[in-house]
Design a protein around this motif. Structure first.
Motif, PDB file in Angstrom:
ATOM      1  N   LEU A  95      10.148  -7.694  -3.163  1.00  0.00           N
ATOM      2  CA  LEU A  95       9.799  -6.548  -2.331  1.00  0.00           C
ATOM      3  C   LEU A  95       8.342  -6.192  -2.581  1.00  0.00           C
ATOM      4  CD1 LEU A  95      10.646  -4.228  -0.427  1.00  0.00           C
ATOM      5  CD2 LEU A  95      11.261  -2.917  -2.468  1.00  0.00           C
ATOM      6  N   ARG A  96       7.553  -6.253  -1.524  1.00  0.00           N
ATOM      7  CA  ARG A  96       6.147  -5.861  -1.610  1.00  0.00           C
ATOM      8  C   ARG A  96       6.012  -4.504  -0.931  1.00  0.00           C
ATOM      9  NH1 ARG A  96       1.734  -9.001  -2.495  1.00  0.00           N
ATOM     10  NH2 ARG A  96       2.924 -10.889  -2.054  1.00  0.00           N
ATOM     11  N   ARG A  97       5.647  -3.507  -1.724  1.00  0.00           N
ATOM     12  CA  ARG A  97       5.564  -2.154  -1.210  1.00  0.00           C
ATOM     13  C   ARG A  97       4.402  -2.001  -0.238  1.00  0.00           C
ATOM     14  NH1 ARG A  97      10.289   0.442  -1.673  1.00  0.00           N
ATOM     15  NH2 ARG A  97      11.225   0.022  -3.697  1.00  0.00           N
ATOM     16  N   GLY A  98       4.674  -1.300   0.864  1.00  0.00           N
ATOM     17  CA  GLY A  98       3.630  -1.032   1.834  1.00  0.00           C
ATOM     18  C   GLY A  98       2.763   0.133   1.403  1.00  0.00           C
ATOM     19  N   PRO A  99       1.708   0.427   2.141  1.00  0.00           N
ATOM     20  CA  PRO A  99       0.836   1.550   1.792  1.00  0.00           C
ATOM     21  C   PRO A  99       1.617   2.853   1.763  1.00  0.00           C
ATOM     22  CG  PRO A  99      -0.152   0.188   3.492  1.00  0.00           C
ATOM     23  CD  PRO A  99       1.255  -0.276   3.338  1.00  0.00           C
ATOM     24  N   GLY A 100       1.346   3.660   0.781  1.00  0.00           N
ATOM     25  CA  GLY A 100       1.997   4.961   0.660  1.00  0.00           C
ATOM     26  C   GLY A 100       1.060   5.949   0.017  1.00  0.00           C
ATOM     27  N   GLU A 101       1.570   7.107  -0.273  1.00  0.00           N
ATOM     28  CA  GLU A 101       0.765   8.144  -0.904  1.00  0.00           C
ATOM     29  C   GLU A 101       1.097   8.206  -2.386  1.00  0.00           C
ATOM     30  OE1 GLU A 101      -1.610   9.903   0.365  1.00  0.00           O
ATOM     31  OE2 GLU A 101      -1.402   9.060   2.377  1.00  0.00           O
ATOM     32  N   PRO A 102       0.262   7.632  -3.280  1.00  0.00           N
ATOM     33  CA  PRO A 102       0.535   7.708  -4.710  1.00  0.00           C
ATOM     34  C   PRO A 102       0.367   9.130  -5.215  1.00  0.00           C
ATOM     35  CG  PRO A 102      -1.634   6.769  -4.317  1.00  0.00           C
ATOM     36  CD  PRO A 102      -0.995   6.916  -2.978  1.00  0.00           C
ATOM     37  N   ARG A 152      -4.901  -2.272  -6.100  1.00  0.00           N
ATOM     38  CA  ARG A 152      -4.445  -3.576  -5.615  1.00  0.00           C
ATOM     39  C   ARG A 152      -3.161  -3.992  -6.317  1.00  0.00           C
ATOM     40  NH1 ARG A 152     -10.004  -4.680  -5.889  1.00  0.00           N
ATOM     41  NH2 ARG A 152      -9.749  -5.764  -7.878  1.00  0.00           N
ATOM     42  N   GLU A 153      -3.071  -3.681  -7.621  1.00  0.00           N
ATOM     43  CA  GLU A 153      -1.878  -4.051  -8.379  1.00  0.00           C
ATOM     44  C   GLU A 153      -0.652  -3.323  -7.848  1.00  0.00           C
ATOM     45  OE1 GLU A 153      -0.789  -2.657 -12.587  1.00  0.00           O
ATOM     46  OE2 GLU A 153      -1.769  -4.588 -12.890  1.00  0.00           O
ATOM     47  N   LEU A 154      -0.830  -2.038  -7.496  1.00  0.00           N
ATOM     48  CA  LEU A 154       0.297  -1.241  -7.022  1.00  0.00           C
ATOM     49  C   LEU A 154       0.827  -1.767  -5.698  1.00  0.00           C
ATOM     50  CD1 LEU A 154       2.118   1.265  -7.285  1.00  0.00           C
ATOM     51  CD2 LEU A 154       0.362   2.545  -6.046  1.00  0.00           C
ATOM     52  N   TYR A 155      -0.071  -2.119  -4.774  1.00  0.00           N
ATOM     53  CA  TYR A 155       0.360  -2.467  -3.428  1.00  0.00           C
ATOM     54  C   TYR A 155       0.491  -3.963  -3.195  1.00  0.00           C
ATOM     55  CZ  TYR A 155      -0.499   2.415  -2.448  1.00  0.00           C
ATOM     56  OH  TYR A 155      -0.459   3.779  -2.466  1.00  0.00           O
ATOM     57  N   GLU A 156       0.007  -4.796  -4.121  1.00  0.00           N
ATOM     58  CA  GLU A 156       0.049  -6.227  -3.877  1.00  0.00           C
ATOM     59  C   GLU A 156       1.034  -6.954  -4.779  1.00  0.00           C
ATOM     60  OE1 GLU A 156      -3.861  -7.813  -4.064  1.00  0.00           O
ATOM     61  OE2 GLU A 156      -4.670  -6.467  -2.530  1.00  0.00           O
ATOM     62  N   ARG A 157       1.398  -6.381  -5.918  1.00  0.00           N
ATOM     63  CA  ARG A 157       2.300  -7.075  -6.831  1.00  0.00           C
ATOM     64  C   ARG A 157       3.735  -6.943  -6.335  1.00  0.00           C
ATOM     65  NH1 ARG A 157       2.318  -4.846 -12.692  1.00  0.00           N
ATOM     66  NH2 ARG A 157       3.457  -3.184 -11.604  1.00  0.00           N
ATOM     67  N   PRO A 158       4.393  -8.035  -6.013  1.00  0.00           N
ATOM     68  CA  PRO A 158       5.769  -7.938  -5.517  1.00  0.00           C
ATOM     69  C   PRO A 158       6.746  -7.638  -6.650  1.00  0.00           C
ATOM     70  CG  PRO A 158       5.117 -10.233  -5.671  1.00  0.00           C
ATOM     71  CD  PRO A 158       3.898  -9.419  -6.023  1.00  0.00           C
ATOM     72  N   GLU A 159       7.832  -7.005  -6.292  1.00  0.00           N
ATOM     73  CA  GLU A 159       8.877  -6.646  -7.242  1.00  0.00           C
ATOM     74  C   GLU A 159      10.056  -7.597  -7.060  1.00  0.00           C
ATOM     75  OE1 GLU A 159      11.914  -2.843  -8.022  1.00  0.00           O
ATOM     76  OE2 GLU A 159      10.311  -2.739  -6.521  1.00  0.00           O
ATOM     77  N   LEU A 160      10.478  -8.259  -8.144  1.00  0.00           N
ATOM     78  CA  LEU A 160      11.635  -9.148  -8.077  1.00  0.00           C
ATOM     79  C   LEU A 160      12.897  -8.307  -7.940  1.00  0.00           C
ATOM     80  CD1 LEU A 160      12.864 -12.008  -8.298  1.00  0.00           C
ATOM     81  CD2 LEU A 160      12.950 -11.664 -10.783  1.00  0.00           C
ATOM     82  N   TYR A 185      18.407  -0.642  -3.059  1.00  0.00           N
ATOM     83  CA  TYR A 185      17.008  -0.261  -3.216  1.00  0.00           C
ATOM     84  C   TYR A 185      16.606   0.692  -2.107  1.00  0.00           C
ATOM     85  CZ  TYR A 185      16.306  -3.964  -6.656  1.00  0.00           C
ATOM     86  OH  TYR A 185      16.373  -4.750  -7.780  1.00  0.00           O
ATOM     87  N   GLU A 186      15.723   1.609  -2.440  1.00  0.00           N
ATOM     88  CA  GLU A 186      15.118   2.458  -1.429  1.00  0.00           C
ATOM     89  C   GLU A 186      13.957   1.713  -0.787  1.00  0.00           C
ATOM     90  OE1 GLU A 186      14.001   6.147  -3.134  1.00  0.00           O
ATOM     91  OE2 GLU A 186      16.052   6.871  -3.356  1.00  0.00           O
ATOM     92  N   ALA A 187      13.729   1.996   0.482  1.00  0.00           N
ATOM     93  CA  ALA A 187      12.636   1.342   1.202  1.00  0.00           C
ATOM     94  C   ALA A 187      11.926   2.367   2.067  1.00  0.00           C
ATOM     95  CB  ALA A 187      13.181   0.209   2.073  1.00  0.00           C
ATOM     96  N   ARG A 188      10.690   2.060   2.397  1.00  0.00           N
ATOM     97  CA  ARG A 188       9.912   2.936   3.264  1.00  0.00           C
ATOM     98  C   ARG A 188       9.175   2.072   4.277  1.00  0.00           C
ATOM     99  NH1 ARG A 188       5.967   4.400  -1.753  1.00  0.00           N
ATOM    100  NH2 ARG A 188       4.680   2.520  -1.710  1.00  0.00           N
ATOM    101  N   PRO A 189       8.719   2.659   5.359  1.00  0.00           N
ATOM    102  CA  PRO A 189       8.027   1.865   6.379  1.00  0.00           C
ATOM    103  C   PRO A 189       6.843   1.095   5.805  1.00  0.00           C
ATOM    104  CG  PRO A 189       8.537   4.044   7.222  1.00  0.00           C
ATOM    105  CD  PRO A 189       8.874   4.066   5.764  1.00  0.00           C
ATOM    106  N   GLY A 190       6.733  -0.153   6.201  1.00  0.00           N
ATOM    107  CA  GLY A 190       5.647  -1.004   5.730  1.00  0.00           C
ATOM    108  C   GLY A 190       6.031  -1.910   4.584  1.00  0.00           C
ATOM    109  N   ASP A 191       7.140  -1.620   3.888  1.00  0.00           N
ATOM    110  CA  ASP A 191       7.601  -2.511   2.823  1.00  0.00           C
ATOM    111  C   ASP A 191       7.996  -3.861   3.421  1.00  0.00           C
ATOM    112  OD1 ASP A 191       7.247  -0.419   1.118  1.00  0.00           O
ATOM    113  OD2 ASP A 191       9.374  -0.069   0.714  1.00  0.00           O
ATOM    114  N   ARG A 192       7.780  -4.933   2.634  1.00  0.00           N
ATOM    115  CA  ARG A 192       8.132  -6.270   3.121  1.00  0.00           C
ATOM    116  C   ARG A 192       8.955  -7.019   2.085  1.00  0.00           C
ATOM    117  NH1 ARG A 192       3.546  -9.095   6.940  1.00  0.00           N
ATOM    118  NH2 ARG A 192       3.151  -7.281   8.285  1.00  0.00           N
ATOM    119  N   LEU A 193       9.934  -7.781   2.586  1.00  0.00           N
ATOM    120  CA  LEU A 193      10.762  -8.635   1.736  1.00  0.00           C
ATOM    121  C   LEU A 193      10.412 -10.086   2.008  1.00  0.00           C
ATOM    122  CD1 LEU A 193      12.567  -5.974   1.771  1.00  0.00           C
ATOM    123  CD2 LEU A 193      14.478  -7.519   1.364  1.00  0.00           C
TER     124      LEU A 193
END
Length: 587
Positions: free
Chosen positions: A326-333, A343-351, A358-366
């Motif tokens: 899961l690669r998180r899309g842009p959000g409000e930290p 870059r680490e927050l938004y580019e590092r995928p989560e296994l 899992y919770e998801a928000r618009p822009g997240d990618r699997l």
């Protein structure tokens, strides 16, 4: 999807409140001159239903307008059936029936009457019946191949009949009618979402009993009928809109996948296969974990796509297991981040872990990488849109109706051990990669040795040395698709059947062809001309879908009684998962 049905036409030709109810319901039960109604009202409301896309059923009763069909009549069977013939004639071409009042209640408890009515339905080509799930009439109808839409009431209180061990409607004169809108909506919530109803008569000290429903009834003569129908329809629409993948995801890369629901049975005589999801257990399990109706559409994945989430919600992956990220899309930290940390927050995928919500928000990618086992993965989704408080309002015993079906932080809801057992691998979810078919440890209903269990088929007796079928080291082949799979093994089986007339086949039918056995799956044809030597038991058909080509597959023969017991255990495992999730006991 739960449907609202309502008794219509009991107050004359195009009664104003009935007309308004027709805007809010899915099924109109039209009184056909037995307890109420007449030819004019039937024709008028049938035309209105056609314009509004409302299905109609023939609402049939004892011929007793004096007592509104609420008194049992001791009629000869021929006389009763003749009266029903006359009523049904007012709704020519009807394929759906609901009995009314005393006839409804009598048919639920009297097996002789139930069998007579079921036979009459069959002779009149009635394809479906509205009736309580555990009633005599439902059992008799199912025995004749008539579909039963399991019905529950939300404006009537229930009692528990200890002698029969069945639910019964409380007597009208003993406080059996619900006239409080909040109580009716609370009962609707419990039936629809939790599959239970309170029979104690006291919200403070509930006595819950299981109840299964495909449709809920609102009586048109109830003083709260319009308000109840309005709020219930709004609640159902909101509840079901949030379930499934439609409008909630976008495929960035297509892969090989598509929307899948539960199979549709009952059309085999027309040459239509059941279709649907290949592994219904995984589909149902994923939906139940999210609080969806178990048949909500999911994405059935054969080769992985890239998925973008379009709406806020929750998702789970079930079935075969990939390394999924899961690669998180842009959000409000919470705090401004810059440079490498951003870059680490938004580019590092989560296994992702298999079988975890899992919770998801618009822009997240699997995205997906290596497959560990199985053939079909199910991506189940539920949007965060909750059933509004003003729709399902009230109390469930001492519990307030929650604002959302489920709450929790990302990854906090794991499937309970009693539903998915077995050794976990180091990646966190699923079973060890070395296990060919990991679903052998899903629950207690599967074979402990991982074998597929079968019953003798119609042409079993023609098989020479049937015991060899269980000794041959069978393997799946690359000749497999959604219709079936061919097996390879030596020595070849032989059968003394000559030419045979094509016969009906079912999910899991094992046919012996000149090139070896084939096992038919859910997208199969509906008839076949090869000997049907075995049939995989219903509890194990879903397991077949997860066999990949060139895998060993072993079989064991069981009795019909054992097959029924395994099917019951499988349904109980899913029911327990639904109950645990609804009660909040799974964290």
């Amino acid at each position: 999807m739960i449907r609202i049905n309502c008794d219509i036409g009991e107050r004359g030709h195009l009664h104003d409140e009935d007309r308004r109810l027709m805007e809010r319901i899915h099924i109109a039960n039209l009184a056909c001159d037995g307890h109420a109604g007449d030819k004019a009202s039937v024709e008028a409301f049938r035309a209105m239903a056609a314009k509004r896309g409302v299905k109609v059923s023939a609402h049939l009763s004892y011929p007793d307008k004096t007592n509104f069909g609420r008194a049992t009549m001791k009629l000869p069977e021929a006389g009763l059936l003749a009266a029903l013939d006359a009523q049904l004639a007012l709704l020519p071409g009807a394929t759906l029936v609901k009995f009314h009042g005393a006839l409804y209640n009598d048919a639920c408890s009297d097996p002789c009457l139930a069998n007579a009515l079921a036979g009459w339905l069959k002779r009149n080509n009635i394809g479906a019946l509205l009736a309580p799930d555990d009633s005599e009439i439902a059992s008799a109808a199912r025995n004749l191949g008539i579909k039963v839409l399991r019905e529950a009431f939300i404006d009537r209180r229930y009692a528990w009949h200890r002698k029969t061990g069945r639910l019964a409607l409380a007597a009208r004169g003993a406080g059996g009618v619900i006239t409080d809108i909040e109580e009716a909506l609370a009962q609707a919530w419990e039936i629809i979402k939790r599959g239970r109803v309170n029979v104690s008569g006291s919200p403070a000290k509930p006595d819950w009993r299981d109840i299964k429903a495909d449709t809920v009834c609102i009586h048109s003569d109830s003083p709260i009928a319009l308000e109840l129908a309005d709020k219930l329809r709004a609640g159902l629409d909101a509840y079901e809109k949030a379930a499934g993948i439609q409008g909630n995801i976008r495929l960035v890369k297509l892969g090989m996948c598509g929307s899948a629901c539960l199979p549709v049975y009952g059309r085999q005589h027309l040459g239509v296969s059941p279709g649907g999801a290949m592994d219904c257990f995984s589909l149902r399990r994923g939906n139940l974990m999210l609080g969806n109706p178990e048949g909500s559409p999911a994405l059935e994945i054969v080769s992985p796509p890239e998925i973008e989430i379009l709406t806020e919600g929750r998702f789970v992956l079930t079935g075969s297991r990939y390394d999924a990220f899961l690669r998180r899309g842009p959000g409000e930290p919470e705090q401004p981040l810059r440079g490498h940390r951003c870059r680490e927050l938004y580019e590092r995928p989560e296994l992702l872990e298999h079988s975890r919500v899992y919770e998801a928000r618009p822009g997240d990618r699997l995205t997906f990488d290596a497959r560990h086992y199985g053939m079909y993965t199910y991506f189940c989704f539920r949007g965060s849109e909750a059933v509004p408080d003003q729709v399902f309002k009230g109390k469930r015993g001492s519990e307030a109706v929650p604002d959302q079906v489920f709450k929790g932080k990302r990854g906090s809801e794991a499937v309970p051990d009693q539903v998915f057992k077995g050794k976990r691998d180091s990646a966190g979810g699923g079973h060890a990669q070395t296990e060919a078919v990991p679903f052998s440890a899903v629950s207690g209903w599967t074979d402990p040795l991982g074998r597929i269990r079968v019953l003798p088929g119609p042409e079993y007796a023609s098989l020479e040395d049937p015991g060899r079928f269980f000794e041959i080291p069978w393997r799946t082949t690359f000749k497999m698709d959604r219709m079936g799979m061919r097996l390879a093994g030596e020595p070849a089986l032989t059968c003394d059947m000559g030419n045979m007339i094509s016969g009906a086949v079912a999910d899991g039918t094992v046919q012996l062809t000149p090139d070896g056995p084939i096992i038919l799956l859910r997208h199969r044809q509906t008839t076949g001309g090869y000997p049907r030597i075995f049939n995989v038991i219903s509890a194990d058909v879903d397991l077949l879908a997860q066999y990949a080509p060139n895998q060993a597959i072993h079989f064991a023969q069981v009795t019909l009684e054992k097959a029924r017991e395994f099917a019951r255990q499988k349904e109980e495992a899913l029911a327990k998962l639904a109950s645990d999730m609804n009660d909040g006991t799974v964290e």
